[in-house]
Design a protein around this motif. Structure first.
Motif, PDB file in Angstrom:
ATOM      1  N   SER A  59      20.900  -5.039 -10.598  1.00 32.57           N
ATOM      2  CA  SER A  59      21.577  -6.318 -10.727  1.00 32.57           C
ATOM      3  C   SER A  59      22.679  -6.446  -9.691  1.00 32.57           C
ATOM      4  O   SER A  59      23.479  -5.530  -9.500  1.00 32.57           O
ATOM      5  N   GLY A  60      22.723  -7.592  -9.024  1.00 29.13           N
ATOM      6  CA  GLY A  60      23.822  -7.908  -8.113  1.00 29.13           C
ATOM      7  C   GLY A  60      24.788  -8.902  -8.716  1.00 29.13           C
ATOM      8  O   GLY A  60      25.685  -9.398  -8.032  1.00 29.13           O
ATOM      9  N   ASP A  61      24.590  -9.206 -10.005  1.00 27.98           N
ATOM     10  CA  ASP A  61      25.424 -10.195 -10.681  1.00 27.98           C
ATOM     11  C   ASP A  61      26.747  -9.595 -11.150  1.00 27.98           C
ATOM     12  O   ASP A  61      26.905  -8.381 -11.266  1.00 27.98           O
ATOM     13  N   ASP A  62      27.667 -10.475 -11.480  1.00 30.63           N
ATOM     14  CA  ASP A  62      28.863 -10.090 -12.231  1.00 30.63           C
ATOM     15  C   ASP A  62      28.419  -9.938 -13.680  1.00 30.63           C
ATOM     16  O   ASP A  62      28.141 -10.932 -14.373  1.00 30.63           O
ATOM     17  N   LEU A  63      28.356  -8.699 -14.167  1.00 31.24           N
ATOM     18  CA  LEU A  63      27.821  -8.452 -15.505  1.00 31.24           C
ATOM     19  C   LEU A  63      28.715  -8.992 -16.608  1.00 31.24           C
ATOM     20  O   LEU A  63      28.286  -9.105 -17.759  1.00 31.24           O
ATOM     21  N   THR A  64      29.960  -9.354 -16.278  1.00 26.08           N
ATOM     22  CA  THR A  64      30.844  -9.945 -17.287  1.00 26.08           C
ATOM     23  C   THR A  64      30.664 -11.456 -17.384  1.00 26.08           C
ATOM     24  O   THR A  64      31.275 -12.096 -18.243  1.00 26.08           O
ATOM     25  N   GLN A  65      29.814 -12.045 -16.501  1.00 26.42           N
ATOM     26  CA  GLN A  65      29.659 -13.500 -16.452  1.00 26.42           C
ATOM     27  C   GLN A  65      28.197 -13.920 -16.612  1.00 26.42           C
ATOM     28  O   GLN A  65      27.803 -14.976 -16.124  1.00 26.42           O
ATOM     29  N   LEU A  66      27.389 -13.115 -17.294  1.00 27.18           N
ATOM     30  CA  LEU A  66      25.982 -13.454 -17.473  1.00 27.18           C
ATOM     31  C   LEU A  66      25.840 -14.637 -18.433  1.00 27.18           C
ATOM     32  O   LEU A  66      26.458 -14.668 -19.488  1.00 27.18           O
ATOM     33  N   ASP A  67      24.989 -15.607 -18.063  1.00 25.65           N
ATOM     34  CA  ASP A  67      24.685 -16.679 -19.001  1.00 25.65           C
ATOM     35  C   ASP A  67      23.466 -16.278 -19.834  1.00 25.65           C
ATOM     36  O   ASP A  67      22.781 -15.289 -19.549  1.00 25.65           O
ATOM     37  N   ASP A  68      23.208 -17.023 -20.897  1.00 21.86           N
ATOM     38  CA  ASP A  68      22.132 -16.662 -21.825  1.00 21.86           C
ATOM     39  C   ASP A  68      20.773 -16.628 -21.131  1.00 21.86           C
ATOM     40  O   ASP A  68      19.959 -15.735 -21.376  1.00 21.86           O
ATOM     41  N   TYR A  69      20.544 -17.609 -20.251  1.00 15.79           N
ATOM     42  CA  TYR A  69      19.245 -17.658 -19.577  1.00 15.79           C
ATOM     43  C   TYR A  69      19.090 -16.457 -18.641  1.00 15.79           C
ATOM     44  O   TYR A  69      18.043 -15.804 -18.623  1.00 15.79           O
ATOM     45  N   GLY A  70      20.114 -16.164 -17.873  1.00 18.72           N
ATOM     46  CA  GLY A  70      20.045 -15.012 -16.976  1.00 18.72           C
ATOM     47  C   GLY A  70      19.851 -13.714 -17.725  1.00 18.72           C
ATOM     48  O   GLY A  70      19.069 -12.851 -17.314  1.00 18.72           O
ATOM     49  N   LEU A  71      20.547 -13.576 -18.839  1.00 24.43           N
ATOM     50  CA  LEU A  71      20.396 -12.373 -19.641  1.00 24.43           C
ATOM     51  C   LEU A  71      18.976 -12.259 -20.181  1.00 24.43           C
ATOM     52  O   LEU A  71      18.407 -11.167 -20.216  1.00 24.43           O
TER      53      LEU A  71
ATOM     54  N   ARG B 113       0.811  -1.225   0.000  1.00 20.50           N
ATOM     55  CA  ARG B 113       0.000   0.000   0.000  1.00 20.50           C
ATOM     56  C   ARG B 113       0.843   1.272   0.000  1.00 20.50           C
ATOM     57  O   ARG B 113       0.355   2.346  -0.346  1.00 20.50           O
ATOM     58  N   TYR B 114       2.096   1.171   0.421  1.00 20.98           N
ATOM     59  CA  TYR B 114       2.921   2.372   0.551  1.00 20.98           C
ATOM     60  C   TYR B 114       3.690   2.715  -0.728  1.00 20.98           C
ATOM     61  O   TYR B 114       4.268   3.804  -0.825  1.00 20.98           O
ATOM     62  N   ALA B 115       3.726   1.800  -1.687  1.00 17.58           N
ATOM     63  CA  ALA B 115       4.505   2.025  -2.901  1.00 17.58           C
ATOM     64  C   ALA B 115       3.697   2.812  -3.921  1.00 17.58           C
ATOM     65  O   ALA B 115       2.485   2.665  -4.034  1.00 17.58           O
ATOM     66  N   GLY B 116       4.376   3.663  -4.656  1.00 11.83           N
ATOM     67  CA  GLY B 116       3.736   4.455  -5.685  1.00 11.83           C
ATOM     68  C   GLY B 116       4.720   5.436  -6.271  1.00 11.83           C
ATOM     69  O   GLY B 116       5.903   5.447  -5.901  1.00 11.83           O
ATOM     70  N   PRO B 117       4.273   6.256  -7.228  1.00 13.00           N
ATOM     71  CA  PRO B 117       5.184   7.198  -7.870  1.00 13.00           C
ATOM     72  C   PRO B 117       5.984   8.018  -6.860  1.00 13.00           C
ATOM     73  O   PRO B 117       5.437   8.587  -5.926  1.00 13.00           O
ATOM     74  N   GLY B 118       7.303   8.015  -7.024  1.00 13.73           N
ATOM     75  CA  GLY B 118       8.188   8.745  -6.125  1.00 13.73           C
ATOM     76  C   GLY B 118       8.838   7.895  -5.066  1.00 13.73           C
ATOM     77  O   GLY B 118       9.882   8.271  -4.528  1.00 13.73           O
ATOM     78  N   GLY B 119       8.253   6.730  -4.748  1.00 11.01           N
ATOM     79  CA  GLY B 119       8.831   5.887  -3.707  1.00 11.01           C
ATOM     80  C   GLY B 119       8.365   4.448  -3.829  1.00 11.01           C
ATOM     81  O   GLY B 119       7.166   4.178  -3.941  1.00 11.01           O
ATOM     82  N   TRP B 120       9.310   3.501  -3.774  1.00 15.65           N
ATOM     83  CA  TRP B 120       8.983   2.106  -4.059  1.00 15.65           C
ATOM     84  C   TRP B 120       9.591   1.154  -3.036  1.00 15.65           C
ATOM     85  O   TRP B 120      10.640   1.432  -2.452  1.00 15.65           O
ATOM     86  N   ASN B 121       8.927   0.032  -2.856  1.00 19.01           N
ATOM     87  CA  ASN B 121       9.432  -1.023  -1.983  1.00 19.01           C
ATOM     88  C   ASN B 121      10.601  -1.726  -2.677  1.00 19.01           C
ATOM     89  O   ASN B 121      10.467  -2.213  -3.799  1.00 19.01           O
ATOM     90  N   ASP B 122      11.732  -1.790  -1.996  1.00 22.24           N
ATOM     91  CA  ASP B 122      12.951  -2.371  -2.551  1.00 22.24           C
ATOM     92  C   ASP B 122      13.144  -3.767  -1.969  1.00 22.24           C
ATOM     93  O   ASP B 122      13.348  -3.924  -0.767  1.00 22.24           O
ATOM     94  N   LEU B 123      13.088  -4.790  -2.847  1.00 24.04           N
ATOM     95  CA  LEU B 123      13.267  -6.174  -2.410  1.00 24.04           C
ATOM     96  C   LEU B 123      14.732  -6.592  -2.421  1.00 24.04           C
ATOM     97  O   LEU B 123      15.035  -7.750  -2.161  1.00 24.04           O
ATOM     98  N   ASP B 124      15.638  -5.674  -2.719  1.00 19.92           N
ATOM     99  CA  ASP B 124      17.082  -5.885  -2.805  1.00 19.92           C
ATOM    100  C   ASP B 124      17.465  -6.307  -4.222  1.00 19.92           C
ATOM    101  O   ASP B 124      16.648  -6.326  -5.122  1.00 19.92           O
ATOM    102  N   SER B 125      18.707  -6.638  -4.415  1.00 20.51           N
ATOM    103  CA  SER B 125      19.256  -6.783  -5.760  1.00 20.51           C
ATOM    104  C   SER B 125      18.756  -8.038  -6.466  1.00 20.51           C
ATOM    105  O   SER B 125      18.330  -9.009  -5.846  1.00 20.51           O
ATOM    106  N   ILE B 126      18.848  -7.987  -7.797  1.00 16.78           N
ATOM    107  CA  ILE B 126      18.511  -9.123  -8.651  1.00 16.78           C
ATOM    108  C   ILE B 126      19.782  -9.930  -8.900  1.00 16.78           C
ATOM    109  O   ILE B 126      20.764  -9.423  -9.447  1.00 16.78           O
ATOM    110  N   ASN B 127      19.767 -11.189  -8.462  1.00 17.57           N
ATOM    111  CA  ASN B 127      20.923 -12.075  -8.647  1.00 17.57           C
ATOM    112  C   ASN B 127      20.468 -13.320  -9.410  1.00 17.57           C
ATOM    113  O   ASN B 127      20.417 -14.420  -8.855  1.00 17.57           O
ATOM    114  N   VAL B 128      20.124 -13.147 -10.671  1.00 19.29           N
ATOM    115  CA  VAL B 128      19.572 -14.248 -11.453  1.00 19.29           C
ATOM    116  C   VAL B 128      20.394 -14.551 -12.697  1.00 19.29           C
ATOM    117  O   VAL B 128      20.012 -15.402 -13.498  1.00 19.29           O
ATOM    118  N   GLY B 129      21.533 -13.881 -12.869  1.00 20.24           N
ATOM    119  CA  GLY B 129      22.204 -13.928 -14.156  1.00 20.24           C
ATOM    120  C   GLY B 129      23.451 -14.749 -14.271  1.00 20.24           C
ATOM    121  O   GLY B 129      23.973 -14.912 -15.375  1.00 20.24           O
TER     122      GLY B 129
END
Length: 470
Positions: free
Chosen positions: A225-237, A181-197
């Protein structure tokens, strides 16, 4: 120097971010004698409490006393330096109440407000993100003074992979709903970094990686992204660059929230500005299972056209809902466009004198609830029974339950004396904050009872139920 770093990052088409713990870091105190930039006579000794009380999640800084005029000038100097370097993003860390700390020493609301003011004065748009596990009781403060706030602890497992499902990716399904309920334009709930790549280094199966990205997208979390961007696999990308998924994350509107939660099966949904719905199916269980999204839980009946977002495929029309077989920790993501009419319901108020309350259960005031009342104190055997729920046709019904709950809780739900089924109710954002979730019950033609039983635990407060008309 730091400006050169920012310039190089910008040259790659990326944004530049920087990090600070909240407060005056002890290493920067300099016995209280260090001068503050752009002031006549302010020093570090003039901005902190005389007893050098500490603050932040690690007690690594001295707490700034914002009753002193030099304090804002210090924050102004820091913000201007960051702006002059050309940074676009500031993460202010260890902020309280939160970061597993509470009490006056760890109340950093004045710090965050000072940073917002200082950033505005620089004239450079800098995104202010505050971290971590912020106290939801101060959500309105975080929304007023920052652009995003971490709702949970670190997603990283600090093990031999970036994350693991159990520590703490899966926690986000439980901890996020109360913040919606608190999220909206100007401020958003942060679930932390994306580490899927990063393939195996991610620590997740492919199904888990997709579920991770799906939840972050529908919750409209900032995507870092919390990944190493130089080591992304095709699926993660492919997960990180799917334009339809990114569009869901970026389009206007409220984040998705759970609309049904039956055992390990969850359906999250949000209504889009064009009248369609974003619908995510999740299987939280450790084995494969079907998951069903019922159109009645979205507020309409009949037909709907369905588009598979991840696979960019139109699936055609489905009547009443859609069921998908999902692998362990798996997900599907759909755009659902109603073709049928709005759902019609009959409302039954929890505080009605026709209902039966037992044990500790009692009627309480609730400004946000229907009729400004609810039934609370449902704990250790307390029950609420709706005694005269009338339907024309026998069958399975998804009743819409309005309730309040300051944290995730469960309650046994049953009809006509059947064995109660323990049903998870997500947090609503506070005990005075009302929200809804749909719960399945089997009803007979004519009059029925529907009972909410706390059993041996502590349960949410119940506002009312809405029963579909057939």
């Amino acid at each position: 120097g730091m400006k050169a770093v920012a310039d190089r990052i910008h040259g790659k088409g990326l944004k530049a971010g920087i990090y600070l713990p909240v407060g005056l870091e002890k290493e920067g105190y300099g016995e209280g004698k260090l001068p503050i930039w752009n002031t006549d006579n302010c020093t570090t000794g003039d901005i902190v409490y005389s007893d050098l009380r500490t603050t932040n999640g690690w007690d690594s800084s001295y707490k700034i006393d914002f009753s002193k005029p030099c304090a804002q000038k210090y924050i102004d100097s820091q913000a201007q330096l960051i702006a002059d370097w050309g940074y676009d993003f500031l993460k202010l860390d260890g902020v309280g109440p939160g970061s597993f700390k509470s009490g006056d020493n760890y109340d950093n609301r004045a710090d965050v407000a000072a940073w917002q003011k200082a950033i505005k004065s620089t004239g450079r748009p800098i995104h202010l993100e505050i971290s971590w596990s912020l106290d939801i009781n101060y959500a309105k403060d975080w929304k007023a003074t920052s652009n995003g706030w971490r709702v949970d602890t670190d997603v990283e497992c600090y093990c031999n992979t970036l994350v693991s499902w159990e520590n703490s990716v899966e926690d986000r399904w439980r901890d996020t709903p109360g913040w919606t309920r608190y999220a909206g334009p100007g401020g958003w709930n942060d679930l932390d970094s994306i580490n899927v790549g990063n393939a195996a280094m991610s620590g997740l199966t492919k199904a888990e990686r997709q579920s991770y990205m799906t939840l972050w997208a529908v919750a409209k979390s900032p995507l870092f992204s919390g990944d190493d961007l130089t080591q992304l696999d095709d699926y993660g990308l492919s997960l990180m660059t799917n334009r339809d998924v990114l569009k869901i994350n970026q389009q206007p509107g409220k984040p998705a929230k759970p609309v049904t939660s039956v055992g390990d099966e969850q359906v999250w949904a949000s209504r889009n500005p064009d009248g369609s719905y974003t619908v995510a199916l999740f299987n939280q269980g450790d084995s494969a299972s079907p998951v069903t999204a019922d159109w009645s839980a979205l507020g309409f009946t009949g037909q709907a056209s369905v588009r598979d977002v991840w696979n960019s495929e139109n699936l055609g029309r489905y009547k009443d809902g859609i069921t998908q077989a999902l692998p362990a920790h798996g997900s599907r993501l759909f755009t659902v466009t109603p073709q049928g009419p709005a759902l019609r319901t009959t409302a039954y108020e929890a505080e009605s004198p026709d209902n039966v309350l037992t044990g500790s259960a009692s009627v309480a005031d609730c400004a946000e609830c229907s009729g400004a009342k609810k039934v609370g104190n449902l704990y250790l055997g307390g029950t609420l029974q709706f005694t005269h729920v009338v339907v024309k046709q026998a069958g399975r019904y998804l009743i819409n339950v309005a309730y309040t709950s300051g944290d995730p809780r469960s309650i046994g739900v049953s009809s006509n004396g059947r064995t109660p089924v323990a049903t998870a109710f997500p947090a609503t954002g506070g005990w005075g904050a009302a929200d809804t979730i749909s719960v399945p019950v089997t009803l007979k033609a004519g009059s029925n009872t529907v009972t909410f039983d706390s059993g041996t635990g502590y349960s949410p407060d119940i506002d009312k139920i809405d029963v579909p008309l057939r």
